[in-house]
Motif scaffolding. Structure first.
Motif, PDB file in Angstrom:
ATOM      1  N   SER A  60       0.828  -1.202   0.000  1.00 56.52           N
ATOM      2  CA  SER A  60       0.000   0.000   0.000  1.00 56.52           C
ATOM      3  C   SER A  60       0.862   1.251   0.000  1.00 56.52           C
ATOM      4  O   SER A  60       1.916   1.294   0.632  1.00 56.52           O
ATOM      5  CB  SER A  60      -0.918   0.034   1.222  1.00 56.52           C
ATOM      6  OG  SER A  60      -1.878  -0.981   1.156  1.00 56.52           O
ATOM      7  N   GLN A  61       0.368   2.243  -0.700  1.00 55.88           N
ATOM      8  CA  GLN A  61       0.957   3.575  -0.694  1.00 55.88           C
ATOM      9  C   GLN A  61      -0.064   4.514  -0.075  1.00 55.88           C
ATOM     10  O   GLN A  61      -1.215   4.547  -0.509  1.00 55.88           O
ATOM     11  CB  GLN A  61       1.221   4.011  -2.137  1.00 55.88           C
ATOM     12  CG  GLN A  61       2.589   4.469  -2.412  1.00 55.88           C
ATOM     13  CD  GLN A  61       2.742   4.892  -3.868  1.00 55.88           C
ATOM     14  OE1 GLN A  61       1.812   4.852  -4.673  1.00 55.88           O
ATOM     15  NE2 GLN A  61       3.935   5.289  -4.197  1.00 55.88           N
ATOM     16  N   VAL A  62       0.354   5.273   0.930  1.00 54.43           N
ATOM     17  CA  VAL A  62      -0.554   6.193   1.617  1.00 54.43           C
ATOM     18  C   VAL A  62       0.034   7.596   1.550  1.00 54.43           C
ATOM     19  O   VAL A  62       1.196   7.805   1.902  1.00 54.43           O
ATOM     20  CB  VAL A  62      -0.755   5.782   3.097  1.00 54.43           C
ATOM     21  CG1 VAL A  62      -1.680   6.752   3.810  1.00 54.43           C
ATOM     22  CG2 VAL A  62      -1.278   4.356   3.194  1.00 54.43           C
ATOM     23  N   ASN A  63      -0.770   8.539   1.104  1.00 50.81           N
ATOM     24  CA  ASN A  63      -0.370   9.942   1.064  1.00 50.81           C
ATOM     25  C   ASN A  63      -1.404  10.756   1.832  1.00 50.81           C
ATOM     26  O   ASN A  63      -2.605  10.606   1.608  1.00 50.81           O
ATOM     27  CB  ASN A  63      -0.286  10.454  -0.376  1.00 50.81           C
ATOM     28  CG  ASN A  63       0.809   9.758  -1.150  1.00 50.81           C
ATOM     29  OD1 ASN A  63       1.948   9.726  -0.721  1.00 50.81           O
ATOM     30  ND2 ASN A  63       0.461   9.177  -2.289  1.00 50.81           N
ATOM     31  N   ILE A  64      -0.901  11.629   2.719  1.00 53.48           N
ATOM     32  CA  ILE A  64      -1.782  12.484   3.516  1.00 53.48           C
ATOM     33  C   ILE A  64      -1.287  13.916   3.418  1.00 53.48           C
ATOM     34  O   ILE A  64      -0.093  14.182   3.552  1.00 53.48           O
ATOM     35  CB  ILE A  64      -1.797  12.057   5.001  1.00 53.48           C
ATOM     36  CG1 ILE A  64      -2.236  10.598   5.138  1.00 53.48           C
ATOM     37  CG2 ILE A  64      -2.690  12.969   5.825  1.00 53.48           C
ATOM     38  CD1 ILE A  64      -2.133  10.042   6.540  1.00 53.48           C
ATOM     39  N   SER A  65      -2.211  14.823   3.180  1.00 50.12           N
ATOM     40  CA  SER A  65      -1.869  16.245   3.220  1.00 50.12           C
ATOM     41  C   SER A  65      -2.955  16.982   3.992  1.00 50.12           C
ATOM     42  O   SER A  65      -4.072  16.495   4.147  1.00 50.12           O
ATOM     43  CB  SER A  65      -1.710  16.826   1.813  1.00 50.12           C
ATOM     44  OG  SER A  65      -2.927  16.780   1.109  1.00 50.12           O
ATOM     45  N   VAL A  66      -2.607  18.164   4.474  1.00 50.98           N
ATOM     46  CA  VAL A  66      -3.522  18.980   5.266  1.00 50.98           C
ATOM     47  C   VAL A  66      -3.691  20.323   4.573  1.00 50.98           C
ATOM     48  O   VAL A  66      -2.721  20.919   4.120  1.00 50.98           O
ATOM     49  CB  VAL A  66      -2.982  19.207   6.695  1.00 50.98           C
ATOM     50  CG1 VAL A  66      -3.903  20.114   7.501  1.00 50.98           C
ATOM     51  CG2 VAL A  66      -2.786  17.886   7.407  1.00 50.98           C
ATOM     52  N   GLN A  67      -4.932  20.767   4.505  1.00 55.56           N
ATOM     53  CA  GLN A  67      -5.222  22.068   3.919  1.00 55.56           C
ATOM     54  C   GLN A  67      -6.090  22.856   4.902  1.00 55.56           C
ATOM     55  O   GLN A  67      -7.043  22.314   5.467  1.00 55.56           O
ATOM     56  CB  GLN A  67      -5.954  21.896   2.593  1.00 55.56           C
ATOM     57  CG  GLN A  67      -6.109  23.168   1.817  1.00 55.56           C
ATOM     58  CD  GLN A  67      -6.676  22.902   0.429  1.00 55.56           C
ATOM     59  OE1 GLN A  67      -7.476  21.993   0.243  1.00 55.56           O
ATOM     60  NE2 GLN A  67      -6.256  23.699  -0.524  1.00 55.56           N
ATOM     61  N   VAL A  68      -5.756  24.131   5.082  1.00 52.67           N
ATOM     62  CA  VAL A  68      -6.505  25.002   5.983  1.00 52.67           C
ATOM     63  C   VAL A  68      -7.073  26.160   5.174  1.00 52.67           C
ATOM     64  O   VAL A  68      -6.357  26.784   4.395  1.00 52.67           O
ATOM     65  CB  VAL A  68      -5.607  25.557   7.114  1.00 52.67           C
ATOM     66  CG1 VAL A  68      -6.388  26.518   7.995  1.00 52.67           C
ATOM     67  CG2 VAL A  68      -5.025  24.419   7.942  1.00 52.67           C
ATOM     68  N   LYS A  69      -8.365  26.419   5.361  1.00 50.85           N
ATOM     69  CA  LYS A  69      -9.034  27.523   4.674  1.00 50.85           C
ATOM     70  C   LYS A  69      -9.767  28.367   5.713  1.00 50.85           C
ATOM     71  O   LYS A  69     -10.556  27.839   6.491  1.00 50.85           O
ATOM     72  CB  LYS A  69     -10.049  27.006   3.662  1.00 50.85           C
ATOM     73  CG  LYS A  69      -9.475  26.133   2.581  1.00 50.85           C
ATOM     74  CD  LYS A  69     -10.578  25.545   1.724  1.00 50.85           C
ATOM     75  CE  LYS A  69     -10.034  24.513   0.766  1.00 50.85           C
ATOM     76  NZ  LYS A  69     -11.098  23.795   0.071  1.00 50.85           N
ATOM     77  N   THR A  70      -9.509  29.676   5.694  1.00 47.43           N
ATOM     78  CA  THR A  70     -10.238  30.574   6.582  1.00 47.43           C
ATOM     79  C   THR A  70     -11.656  30.713   6.065  1.00 47.43           C
ATOM     80  O   THR A  70     -11.869  30.970   4.882  1.00 47.43           O
ATOM     81  CB  THR A  70      -9.555  31.958   6.633  1.00 47.43           C
ATOM     82  OG1 THR A  70      -8.206  31.771   7.075  1.00 47.43           O
ATOM     83  CG2 THR A  70     -10.277  32.886   7.586  1.00 47.43           C
ATOM     84  N   GLN A  71     -12.633  30.544   6.941  1.00 45.04           N
ATOM     85  CA  GLN A  71     -14.034  30.625   6.553  1.00 45.04           C
ATOM     86  C   GLN A  71     -14.605  32.016   6.842  1.00 45.04           C
ATOM     87  O   GLN A  71     -15.197  32.631   6.006  1.00 45.04           O
ATOM     88  CB  GLN A  71     -14.862  29.568   7.285  1.00 45.04           C
ATOM     89  CG  GLN A  71     -14.429  28.161   6.966  1.00 45.04           C
ATOM     90  CD  GLN A  71     -14.532  27.867   5.481  1.00 45.04           C
ATOM     91  OE1 GLN A  71     -15.615  27.905   4.914  1.00 45.04           O
ATOM     92  NE2 GLN A  71     -13.415  27.600   4.833  1.00 45.04           N
ATOM     93  N   GLU A  72     -14.462  32.440   8.047  1.00 48.37           N
ATOM     94  CA  GLU A  72     -14.902  33.756   8.496  1.00 48.37           C
ATOM     95  C   GLU A  72     -14.095  34.055   9.742  1.00 48.37           C
ATOM     96  O   GLU A  72     -13.250  33.255  10.142  1.00 48.37           O
ATOM     97  CB  GLU A  72     -16.406  33.783   8.772  1.00 48.37           C
ATOM     98  CG  GLU A  72     -16.861  32.701   9.736  1.00 48.37           C
ATOM     99  CD  GLU A  72     -18.370  32.573   9.813  1.00 48.37           C
ATOM    100  OE1 GLU A  72     -18.863  32.583  10.943  1.00 48.37           O
ATOM    101  OE2 GLU A  72     -19.026  32.481   8.782  1.00 48.37           O
ATOM    102  N   LYS A  73     -14.342  35.177  10.350  1.00 47.03           N
ATOM    103  CA  LYS A  73     -13.571  35.541  11.542  1.00 47.03           C
ATOM    104  C   LYS A  73     -13.610  34.415  12.575  1.00 47.03           C
ATOM    105  O   LYS A  73     -14.678  33.944  12.952  1.00 47.03           O
ATOM    106  CB  LYS A  73     -14.146  36.821  12.145  1.00 47.03           C
ATOM    107  CG  LYS A  73     -13.329  37.343  13.309  1.00 47.03           C
ATOM    108  CD  LYS A  73     -13.940  38.624  13.835  1.00 47.03           C
ATOM    109  CE  LYS A  73     -13.034  39.280  14.820  1.00 47.03           C
ATOM    110  NZ  LYS A  73     -13.083  38.819  16.139  1.00 47.03           N
TER     111      LYS A  73
END
Length: 141
Positions: A60-73
């Motif tokens: 198995s090959q496993v790739n993980i990434s994290v993304q952060v998006k500002t929604q509102e204050k």
């Protein structure tokens, strides 16, 4: 009647070091408001042949990434992008993609504290749920 607190080192209210001086404003807070699956894809392109027993162990090959998006204050969407591809003897047994997210609220948090909360603590809180979804999908698939 004598005051029983004399000589015990108790400072009067408002003196330096008292609990009132330690309260520098609202306390910081960070928490998970909601969780969601943005995308889920499962493929087993060589089924049912891929389900046959084999002496060769799959890889198995496993790739993980994290993304952060500002929604509102004070509101942030943190998403885990997880891709798993499992092969045996050059043939794909299954491939699964999951984008699993959480909506986090951070109040009274400094910029220096925010990055580790969003990039480390938030994914740490989300990962067990994402792992359970992946386990269920691959077992059922």
């Amino acid at each position: 009647m004598a005051d029983d607190t004399q000589g015990q080192g108790n400072a009067p209210a408002g003196a330096a070091g008292s609990p009132q001086d330690l309260n520098q404003g609202p306390a910081p807070s960070f928490g998970l408001a909601a969780q969601y699956i943005r995308d889920l894809s499962f493929e087993s392109p060589n089924a049912p042949a891929s389900l046959a027993a084999s002496a060769v162990a799959p890889a198995s090959q496993v790739n993980i990434s994290v993304q952060v998006k500002t929604q509102e204050k004070d509101s942030y969407a943190v998403e885990l992008n997880i891709n798993v591809k499992t092969e045996r003897e050059g043939k794909v047994l299954f491939a699964v993609e999951l984008v699993y997210g959480g909506l986090f609220r951070a109040q009274n948090v400094t910029e220096a504290q925010l990055a580790p909360l969003l990039m480390v603590e938030a994914p740490r809180l989300l990962f067990p749920f994402a792992r359970q979804i992946l386990a269920n999908v691959t077992q059922q698939g």
